[in-house]
Design an enzyme around this catalytic site. Structure first.
Site, PDB file in Angstrom:
ATOM      1  N   ASP A  30      47.731  37.750  32.501  1.00 50.23           N
ATOM      2  CA  ASP A  30      47.453  38.205  33.859  1.00 50.23           C
ATOM      3  C   ASP A  30      48.675  38.930  34.406  1.00 50.23           C
ATOM      4  O   ASP A  30      49.809  38.478  34.222  1.00 50.23           O
ATOM      5  CB  ASP A  30      47.096  37.006  34.741  1.00 50.23           C
ATOM      6  CG  ASP A  30      46.470  37.419  36.059  1.00 50.23           C
ATOM      7  OD1 ASP A  30      47.141  38.114  36.845  1.00 50.23           O
ATOM      8  OD2 ASP A  30      45.315  37.045  36.301  1.00 50.23           O
ATOM      9  N   ASN A  86      35.982  32.715  38.749  1.00 47.41           N
ATOM     10  CA  ASN A  86      35.687  33.038  40.148  1.00 47.41           C
ATOM     11  C   ASN A  86      34.453  33.932  40.184  1.00 47.41           C
ATOM     12  O   ASN A  86      34.325  34.853  39.372  1.00 47.41           O
ATOM     13  CB  ASN A  86      36.872  33.773  40.788  1.00 47.41           C
ATOM     14  CG  ASN A  86      38.136  32.931  40.801  1.00 47.41           C
ATOM     15  OD1 ASN A  86      38.069  31.719  40.966  1.00 47.41           O
ATOM     16  ND2 ASN A  86      39.271  33.562  40.626  1.00 47.41           N
ATOM     17  N   GLN A  93      36.471  36.384  43.592  1.00 49.94           N
ATOM     18  CA  GLN A  93      36.445  37.289  42.443  1.00 49.94           C
ATOM     19  C   GLN A  93      36.919  38.651  42.909  1.00 49.94           C
ATOM     20  O   GLN A  93      36.269  39.302  43.720  1.00 49.94           O
ATOM     21  CB  GLN A  93      35.035  37.389  41.853  1.00 49.94           C
ATOM     22  CG  GLN A  93      34.977  38.265  40.620  1.00 49.94           C
ATOM     23  CD  GLN A  93      33.583  38.401  40.042  1.00 49.94           C
ATOM     24  OE1 GLN A  93      32.605  37.928  40.603  1.00 49.94           O
ATOM     25  NE2 GLN A  93      33.496  39.076  38.910  1.00 49.94           N
ATOM     26  N   HIS A  99      35.383  37.264  34.010  1.00 54.59           N
ATOM     27  CA  HIS A  99      36.606  36.883  33.315  1.00 54.59           C
ATOM     28  C   HIS A  99      36.899  35.412  33.543  1.00 54.59           C
ATOM     29  O   HIS A  99      36.547  34.844  34.564  1.00 54.59           O
ATOM     30  CB  HIS A  99      37.802  37.747  33.732  1.00 54.59           C
ATOM     31  CG  HIS A  99      38.080  37.772  35.196  1.00 54.59           C
ATOM     32  ND1 HIS A  99      37.297  38.459  36.105  1.00 54.59           N
ATOM     33  CD2 HIS A  99      39.064  37.194  35.919  1.00 54.59           C
ATOM     34  CE1 HIS A  99      37.799  38.308  37.313  1.00 54.59           C
ATOM     35  NE2 HIS A  99      38.875  37.540  37.235  1.00 54.59           N
ATOM     36  N   HIS A 101      39.914  32.597  33.636  1.00 55.80           N
ATOM     37  CA  HIS A 101      41.351  32.353  33.753  1.00 55.80           C
ATOM     38  C   HIS A 101      41.686  31.098  32.952  1.00 55.80           C
ATOM     39  O   HIS A 101      41.042  30.062  33.126  1.00 55.80           O
ATOM     40  CB  HIS A 101      41.746  32.076  35.210  1.00 55.80           C
ATOM     41  CG  HIS A 101      41.511  33.217  36.138  1.00 55.80           C
ATOM     42  ND1 HIS A 101      42.520  34.061  36.525  1.00 55.80           N
ATOM     43  CD2 HIS A 101      40.396  33.638  36.775  1.00 55.80           C
ATOM     44  CE1 HIS A 101      42.037  34.967  37.376  1.00 55.80           C
ATOM     45  NE2 HIS A 101      40.736  34.723  37.528  1.00 55.80           N
TER      46      HIS A 101
END
Length: 113
Positions: A30, A86, A93, A99, A101
């Site tokens: 990230d 999210n 989001q 995606h 995390h």
């Protein structure tokens, strides 16, 4: 999708710190990490969010869930980790590409926020 940053990262159009990649998913660090280890796992197929999923995505999502353990192990997360997806505005989001995390290497708090 041509204007999706995660599609561009997953397909190598934008350089990133790739942790793992195969024909179905890409995992990269990230850009704004919230933990010492913060990896994003994205499907290479553009899927905007969990809200778009139906039965046709069962294999892909199962594949991604199983891969999390492998990525966590490769990142040295033997003491535990958190997995977050999210979804939508209230779920925070910020990129409209599904995606996951993967966060670790610190003690997580609860509730998350």
């Amino acid at each position: 999708m041509s204007d999706c940053i995660f599609c561009s990262l997953a397909n190598g159009e934008i350089p990133t710190d790739m942790v793992y990649e195969d024909d179905r998913i890409a995992c990269f660090r990230d850009a704004d990490p919230q933990a010492p280890v913060h990896v994003l796992m994205v499907p290479k197929e553009h899927i905007a969010s969990l809200e778009e999923l139906d039965e046709s995505y069962r294999d892909l999502m199962g594949y991604m869930m199983v891969k999390i353990h492998e990525i966590a192990a490769s990142e040295g997360l033997e003491n535990g980790y958190r997995v977050v997806i999210n979804t939508g505005e209230d779920g925070q989001q910020t990129v409209k590409h599904l995606h996951i995390h993967l966060l670790g290497k610190r003690k997580m708090t609860w509730p998350p926020g």
